[in-house]
Motif scaffolding. Structure first.
Motif, PDB file in Angstrom:
ATOM      1  N   ILE A  53      -4.386  19.215   3.441  1.00 37.87           N
ATOM      2  CA  ILE A  53      -5.336  18.721   4.656  1.00 37.87           C
ATOM      3  C   ILE A  53      -6.905  18.523   4.195  1.00 37.87           C
ATOM      4  N   GLN A  54      -7.271  19.402   3.174  1.00 38.60           N
ATOM      5  CA  GLN A  54      -8.589  19.213   2.639  1.00 38.60           C
ATOM      6  C   GLN A  54      -8.686  17.779   1.958  1.00 38.60           C
ATOM      7  N   GLU A  55      -7.735  17.251   1.178  1.00 34.57           N
ATOM      8  CA  GLU A  55      -7.710  16.100   0.489  1.00 34.57           C
ATOM      9  C   GLU A  55      -7.759  14.930   1.530  1.00 34.57           C
ATOM     10  N   GLU A  56      -7.214  15.190   2.779  1.00 37.95           N
ATOM     11  CA  GLU A  56      -7.174  14.182   3.661  1.00 37.95           C
ATOM     12  C   GLU A  56      -8.232  13.852   4.222  1.00 37.95           C
ATOM     13  N   LEU A  57      -8.852  15.127   4.526  1.00 37.31           N
ATOM     14  CA  LEU A  57     -10.143  14.950   5.387  1.00 37.31           C
ATOM     15  C   LEU A  57     -11.312  14.352   4.303  1.00 37.31           C
ATOM     16  N   PHE A  58     -11.176  14.718   3.103  1.00 41.15           N
ATOM     17  CA  PHE A  58     -12.263  14.215   2.367  1.00 41.15           C
ATOM     18  C   PHE A  58     -11.892  12.702   2.113  1.00 41.15           C
ATOM     19  N   HIS A  59     -10.694  12.193   2.034  1.00 44.14           N
ATOM     20  CA  HIS A  59     -10.237  10.843   1.712  1.00 44.14           C
ATOM     21  C   HIS A  59     -10.719   9.991   3.051  1.00 44.14           C
ATOM     22  N   ARG A  60     -10.609  10.711   4.193  1.00 44.53           N
ATOM     23  CA  ARG A  60     -11.080   9.898   5.520  1.00 44.53           C
ATOM     24  C   ARG A  60     -12.642   9.844   5.594  1.00 44.53           C
ATOM     25  N   ARG A  61     -13.177  10.744   4.739  1.00 47.38           N
ATOM     26  CA  ARG A  61     -14.662  10.701   4.661  1.00 47.38           C
ATOM     27  C   ARG A  61     -15.293  11.627   6.079  1.00 47.38           C
ATOM     28  N   ILE A  62     -14.327  12.642   6.323  1.00 47.32           N
ATOM     29  CA  ILE A  62     -14.892  13.444   7.602  1.00 47.32           C
ATOM     30  C   ILE A  62     -15.473  14.500   7.012  1.00 47.32           C
ATOM     31  N   LYS A  63     -16.912  14.620   7.510  1.00 42.06           N
ATOM     32  CA  LYS A  63     -17.679  15.826   7.098  1.00 42.06           C
ATOM     33  C   LYS A  63     -17.329  16.906   7.930  1.00 42.06           C
ATOM     34  N   SER A  64     -17.598  18.007   7.138  1.00 47.80           N
ATOM     35  CA  SER A  64     -16.986  19.515   7.423  1.00 47.80           C
ATOM     36  C   SER A  64     -18.028  19.845   8.629  1.00 47.80           C
ATOM     37  N   SER A  66     -20.168  21.932   8.581  1.00 51.87           N
ATOM     38  CA  SER A  66     -21.764  22.259   8.144  1.00 51.87           C
ATOM     39  C   SER A  66     -22.402  21.024   7.494  1.00 51.87           C
ATOM     40  N   GLY A  67     -21.395  19.794   7.654  1.00 50.51           N
ATOM     41  CA  GLY A  67     -22.104  18.535   7.224  1.00 50.51           C
ATOM     42  C   GLY A  67     -21.877  18.340   5.992  1.00 50.51           C
ATOM     43  N   LYS A  68     -20.986  19.007   5.195  1.00 53.70           N
ATOM     44  CA  LYS A  68     -20.713  18.831   3.854  1.00 53.70           C
ATOM     45  C   LYS A  68     -19.818  17.534   3.712  1.00 53.70           C
ATOM     46  N   ASP A  69     -19.683  16.876   2.491  1.00 59.67           N
ATOM     47  CA  ASP A  69     -18.547  15.916   2.348  1.00 59.67           C
ATOM     48  C   ASP A  69     -17.138  16.734   2.217  1.00 59.67           C
ATOM     49  N   LYS A  70     -17.065  17.796   1.767  1.00 58.07           N
ATOM     50  CA  LYS A  70     -15.735  18.295   1.486  1.00 58.07           C
ATOM     51  C   LYS A  70     -15.598  19.542   2.273  1.00 58.07           C
ATOM     52  N   TRP A  71     -14.380  19.768   3.060  1.00 55.59           N
ATOM     53  CA  TRP A  71     -13.899  20.916   3.649  1.00 55.59           C
ATOM     54  C   TRP A  71     -13.505  21.933   2.954  1.00 55.59           C
ATOM     55  N   THR A  72     -13.703  23.133   3.264  1.00 55.04           N
ATOM     56  CA  THR A  72     -13.312  24.320   2.154  1.00 55.04           C
ATOM     57  C   THR A  72     -11.843  24.406   2.940  1.00 55.04           C
TER      58      THR A  72
END
Length: 111
Positions: A53-64, A66-72
């Motif tokens: 899920i983390q990889e998919e969110l990053f791939h889709r460029r969905i900010k966390s 807190s506004g970070k590029d990668k969700w934890t």
């Protein structure tokens, strides 16, 4: 924009990802973020790990949140466990299904 009633808004507490609060104190659903929450639940129900899920969110460029590029993975896990999504964004059935699926993948340490 879908708003929660005054009673629910008053007792909602801290506003989390997928929700906002207007100038009158009413909580409302941020549909773009709510769609992300639904995607996280759908991926969980379909057997995807927190890492996937983390990889998919990053791939889709969905900010966390807190506004970070990668969700934890911790934030994704807390999203899946957040009961505030019940009724407003996620159905009870999907909430339970996601919880069961996630628990089935947990590794338990036996003593």
């Amino acid at each position: 924009m879908k708003k929660l009633n005054m009673y629910d808004s008053k007792y909602f507490g801290r506003v989390c990802y997928g929700f906002g609060r207007d100038e009158k104190g009413f909580v409302y659903i941020k549909e773009d973020e709510a769609d992300v929450v639904r995607m996280i639940y759908d991926m969980t129900i379909n057997g995807n790990s927190l890492q996937k899920i983390q990889e998919e969110l990053f791939h889709r460029r969905i900010k966390s949140p807190s506004g970070k590029d990668k969700w934890t993975r911790d934030v994704i896990d807390k999203t899946i466990n957040n009961e505030k999504y019940l009724t407003y964004i996620i159905s009870f059935e999907n909430f339970v299904e996601a919880s069961i699926e996630k628990e089935s993948r947990c590794r338990y340490v036996r003593s």
